[in-house]
Design an enzyme around this catalytic site. Structure first.
Site, PDB file in Angstrom:
ATOM      1  CD  GLU A  84       1.068  -0.031 -13.344  1.00 42.71           C
ATOM      2  OE1 GLU A  84       2.123   0.307 -12.784  1.00 42.71           O
ATOM      3  OE2 GLU A  84      -0.017   0.489 -13.119  1.00 42.71           O
ATOM      4  CG  ASP A 105      -8.010   4.072 -12.626  1.00 44.86           C
ATOM      5  OD1 ASP A 105      -6.833   4.462 -12.573  1.00 44.86           O
ATOM      6  OD2 ASP A 105      -8.340   2.883 -12.791  1.00 44.86           O
TER       7      ASP A 105
END
Lengths: 426, 271
Positions: B49, B60
């Site tokens: 990924e 995030d």
């Protein structure tokens, strides 16, 4: 209360006549957003999946509350007795005299409790949060006005409150940081990126993603994912509704021009929206021109921006050639943001609202002018709207009327403005 | 056949669970990203990924934010990330590559053009953090045409109705976000994973992978009991950040990842 029949002007004077040929049209049948939160090609819901259910719940709850008489009565009641509505529409006689043009009226949102229009939306959202059984609210803040409003209303309702604020803004709006702390809120300085409003929103979103089940995010402007742009707009409609009634009573006519500053654009949409169907009422949103329209030196999304997706919405934003969000600059923390509320993008496409900008220097000049000749110290954000009024009024006729939204007061800016202007205590 | 489908077919045949590693493209620089990709495959990673760095990564945690910043400050762009993937493919790396991205960089690049160029570069699927199925209409046809997979996230807060909606649009695999919050390491795993994965399987026959917060071999082992693959990101990204561009980077990361993959490769003792 019934409005007197408005007298509508046919002739128009404009600051940029070449761009506005003919009379200003109404927007018949204008209805936005659609059920999915789209304002034409703008808006929507571009958020992590974790927030989708919360946004669906919030939308459902808001739509029920919007039609609930009890909720609306409660909302109006707090606006009146806690926030201090209605705010006056003040005829600025000396400013009008000085500029020798249109009659200038100021919508005095600066007189509201906590010092800016922001509290309208905060009361609405916290009432809603209470209905939804949430116990904690979070907010982002740029200039600190939204943060102070959230901290105040949270205190009044007994909510736990955390406010995210860029570290740069913590410095330039120090007074508001103290206020929030005194009101019992936790202020978290955000040190990522350029440490202003955009980063504060990122951090608030991260908090919300983490605590979504217990926490309501009191977003402070007509931005973000659906239902925020619609809901925040609705909570600010009182500004324009009052102004419309007041101007018809006081000036016996509809205004020829409305002017408001546009960061995310909540005070502007609140003023403009109830006039959208009034043909002949021209509207101008004033963005932050900073040090001029050069990359990284301003926050005028309609000047240097392009279509993109940021923090939940598709709209105009300032980005580089690779789709990274650009740094912004404005003397006013509240306008220092890379994207503009999606409904403003639509209203611009529809040519119903014009968007221009005022530079830091022009805003500071407006700030001083109002202080010296009207005895009102405006917020630096609102000073951008004033700067445009000062430019435009002399080119208008004396029987024409303009309303400038004085969205906030300048107490918070006194220290920062003194520094920028080089004022010494003695 | 898309490499992702192939990979899950292979894993099923071997009766194994997959390991997905996340790294941010361009951290510490793009050449090293290519080397890391090759090394990760050798270390036992099944799917890569690869993050496209973005200025405002609001989903995030701080570890991935910093990686994104490092990558951007060293000049990573969407175009260069795609070129790096071409390079990775030239280095005979055959594992599926999923691009992990925020919406604006690819929207600005031009959705159709991006899908086309990504396919040409050797990408197998996209995971867009800010694109729920409601907004995902734009690139759908181009994705199908290029046989690229659209990976959607399911969260602990997703209602069953939403899971049904997501399942209808998803391809490749479904990514279950193991907890409410941003990416980043956590000391323990949520209890709700098993029941949510079961609900997802009720509505979808796609493989279900689980990520967010998985950082230790014992997490990997536990989560693999219910998921088809396990995603580890921040724990690897953090190490990359700590070591930086040093000669021992590749060897140290390989060693770290091997220790995480290892629980999946032990012979099965239970059903």
């Amino acid at each position: 209360m019934r409005n007197p029949r408005p007298k509508i002007h046919k002739s128009k004077a404009s600051s940029r006549p070449a761009e506005t040929p003919g009379p200003i049209g109404a927007l018949p049948g204008y209805q936005a957003p659609d059920a999915a939160g789209h304002f034409g090609p703008y808006g929507g819901r571009f958020v992590p999946e974790t927030l989708m259910s919360a946004l669906e719940d919030l939308t459902r709850e808001y739509l029920v509350a919007r039609d609930d008489r009890f909720f609306q009565r409660q909302f109006r009641d707090y606006l009146q007795k806690y926030a201090g509505r209605p705010t006056p529409l003040y005829f600025a006689a000396r400013l009008t005299e000085k500029l020798k043009g249109a009659q200038i009226f100021l919508k005095r949102e600066d007189l509201l409790h906590t010092g800016a229009h922001k509290i309208n939306n905060v009361i609405g959202q916290i009432l809603l949060a209470r209905r939804m059984g949430k116990k904690r609210v979070i907010a982002e803040t740029g200039a600190g006005q939204h943060g102070v409003a959230t901290a105040s209303v949270a205190a009044m309702f007994g909510f736990e409150c955390t406010v995210y604020m860029g570290a740069t803004d913590v410095q330039r709006q120090e007074l508001n940081v103290y206020r929030m702390r005194m009101l019992g809120a936790k202020v978290v300085p955000v040190t990522a990126g350029q440490q202003t409003l955009k980063e504060a929103i990122n951090e608030a979103m991260r908090d919300w993603v983490t605590n979504v089940r217990t926490t309501h995010y009191v977003l402070g402007t007509v931005y973000g994912a659906h239902p925020y742009p619609m809901m925040v707009r609705d909570f600010h409609l009182c500004i324009g509704r009052e102004a419309r009634e007041q101007v018809l009573l006081q000036a016996k006519q509809l205004p020829d021009l409305l002017i408001a500053c546009v960061g995310g654009g909540s005070n502007a949409i609140g003023l403009f929206y109830p006039f959208l169907q009034d043909a002949g009422v021209k509207m101008v949103g004033v963005e932050a021109g900073g040090e001029g329209i050069k990359p990284g030196k301003h926050a005028a999304r309609f000047q240097g921006g392009s279509l993109g997706v940021l923090q939940g919405a598709k709209t105009y934003l300032l980005q580089d050639a690779d789709g990274q969000i650009m740094p912004t600059h404005s003397v006013s923390a509240g306008l220092d943001y890379a994207a503009v509320g999606p409904e403003h993008s639509l209203l611009r496409d529809l040519k119903r609202v014009d968007y221009t900008y005022a530079t830091d220097k022009e805003a500071l000049a407006g700030f001083q002018t109002l202080a010296k000749i009207e005895g009102i110290i405006p917020a630096l954000e609102s000073a951008h709207a004033l700067a445009h009024a000062i430019k435009t009024a002399p080119r208008m006729k004396k029987d024409q009327v303009m309303i400038v939204n004085l969205s906030g007061r300048g107490d918070k800016d006194v220290y920062h403005a003194a520094k920028v202007l080089g004022l010494k205590p003695v | 056949m898309n490499r992702i489908d192939q990979k899950f077919a292979e894993l099923r045949k071997k009766n194994q669970k997959g390991f997905i590693a996340y790294i941010c493209a361009g951290d510490p620089d793009l050449d090293t990203t290519a080397e890391l990709a090759v090394a990760l495959e050798k270390a036992g990673v099944d799917i890569l990924e690869l993050g496209i760095p973005f200025s405002d990564p609001l989903a995030d945690g701080v570890v991935n934010q910093e990686a994104s910043q490092r990558a951007l400050s060293r000049g990573a762009t969407v175009d260069k990330v795609l070129k790096t993937i071409q390079k990775i493919r030239r280095m005979e790396c055959t594992m599926p590559i999923v691009l992990y991205t925020y919406y604006n960089p690819i929207f600005h690049y031009g959705l159709e053009k991006f899908i086309h160029d990504a396919k040409q570069s050797g990408v197998d699927g996209f995971l867009n953090l800010e694109l729920p199925p409601e907004e995902a209409g734009g690139g759908e046809r181009a994705m199908k045409k290029h046989e690229l997979h659209t990976i959607f996230l399911v969260a602990p807060t997703s209602s069953e109705e939403r899971i049904r909606k997501i399942s209808k649009k998803a391809s490749g695999f479904i990514y279950y976000v193991s907890r409410e919050g941003v990416t980043g390491e956590r000391s323990s795993m949520e209890n709700s994973i098993e029941s949510m994965v079961r609900t997802i399987r009720k509505h979808s026959r796609l493989p279900v992978v689980v990520g967010f917060g998985i950082s230790k071999p014992e997490h990997v082992r536990d989560v693999a009991k219910v998921a088809d693959a396990v995603v580890v990101g921040s724990s690897i990204v953090k190490k990359i950040g700590e070591i930086g561009k040093k000669p021992n980077l590749i060897a140290d990361i390989s060693k770290h990842v091997k220790s995480l993959v290892e629980p999946l490769r032990r012979p099965k003792t239970t059903k």
